[in-house]
Design a protein around this motif. Structure first.
Motif, PDB file in Angstrom:
ATOM      1  N   THR A  46      -9.187  -2.430 -15.301  1.00  0.00           N
ATOM      2  CA  THR A  46      -9.730  -3.839 -15.145  1.00  0.00           C
ATOM      3  C   THR A  46     -10.097  -4.390 -13.822  1.00  0.00           C
ATOM      4  O   THR A  46     -10.421  -5.329 -13.398  1.00  0.00           O
ATOM      5  N   GLY A  47      -9.361  -3.649 -12.986  1.00  0.00           N
ATOM      6  CA  GLY A  47      -9.633  -3.705 -11.509  1.00  0.00           C
ATOM      7  C   GLY A  47      -9.027  -2.438 -10.543  1.00  0.00           C
ATOM      8  O   GLY A  47      -8.513  -1.425 -10.972  1.00  0.00           O
ATOM      9  N   ARG A  48      -9.784  -2.373  -9.338  1.00  0.00           N
ATOM     10  CA  ARG A  48      -9.598  -1.273  -8.525  1.00  0.00           C
ATOM     11  C   ARG A  48      -9.701  -1.809  -6.843  1.00  0.00           C
ATOM     12  O   ARG A  48     -10.658  -2.359  -6.615  1.00  0.00           O
ATOM     13  N   ASP A  49      -8.553  -1.334  -6.212  1.00  0.00           N
ATOM     14  CA  ASP A  49      -8.749  -1.496  -4.836  1.00  0.00           C
ATOM     15  C   ASP A  49      -8.651  -0.304  -4.161  1.00  0.00           C
ATOM     16  O   ASP A  49      -7.738   0.465  -4.458  1.00  0.00           O
ATOM     17  N   TYR A  50      -9.352  -0.165  -3.193  1.00  0.00           N
ATOM     18  CA  TYR A  50      -9.281   1.227  -2.194  1.00  0.00           C
ATOM     19  C   TYR A  50      -8.435   0.667  -1.069  1.00  0.00           C
ATOM     20  O   TYR A  50      -8.552  -0.310  -0.354  1.00  0.00           O
ATOM     21  N   LEU A  51      -7.221   1.488  -0.903  1.00  0.00           N
ATOM     22  CA  LEU A  51      -6.355   1.507   0.104  1.00  0.00           C
ATOM     23  C   LEU A  51      -6.419   2.230   1.352  1.00  0.00           C
ATOM     24  O   LEU A  51      -5.487   2.478   1.869  1.00  0.00           O
TER      25      LEU A  51
END
Length: 75
Positions: free
Chosen positions: A28-33
């Protein structure tokens, strides 16, 4: 059950084997770190965060973890 986010893996197919636990989930969500991704998953109505080096484009995945990384949390 408590599992640290880095001990959870994502797979597009259900893994086989006795020592691997898996649950169907939807990203439901994705963040690139930088070197890693942080995913928000909906697994059976519960939001679970997963941190992994792999990028996943499929919305439907299986979250997997080995039994020795799970800790039972009692109320």
């Amino acid at each position: 059950v408590a599992i640290r986010p880095e001990y959870i893996s994502l797979a597009t197919k259900k893994p086989q084997g006795n020592r691997v636990n898996s649950l169907p989930a939807r990203i439901t969500g994705r963040d690139y770190l930088g070197a890693r991704y942080l995913y928000a998953l909906d697994a059976l109505g519960t939001t679970i965060n997963v941190e992994t080096e792999a990028s996943h484009d499929n919305a439907d995945v299986y979250m997997t973890f080995e039994t020795e990384h799970a800790v039972a949390v009692l109320p």
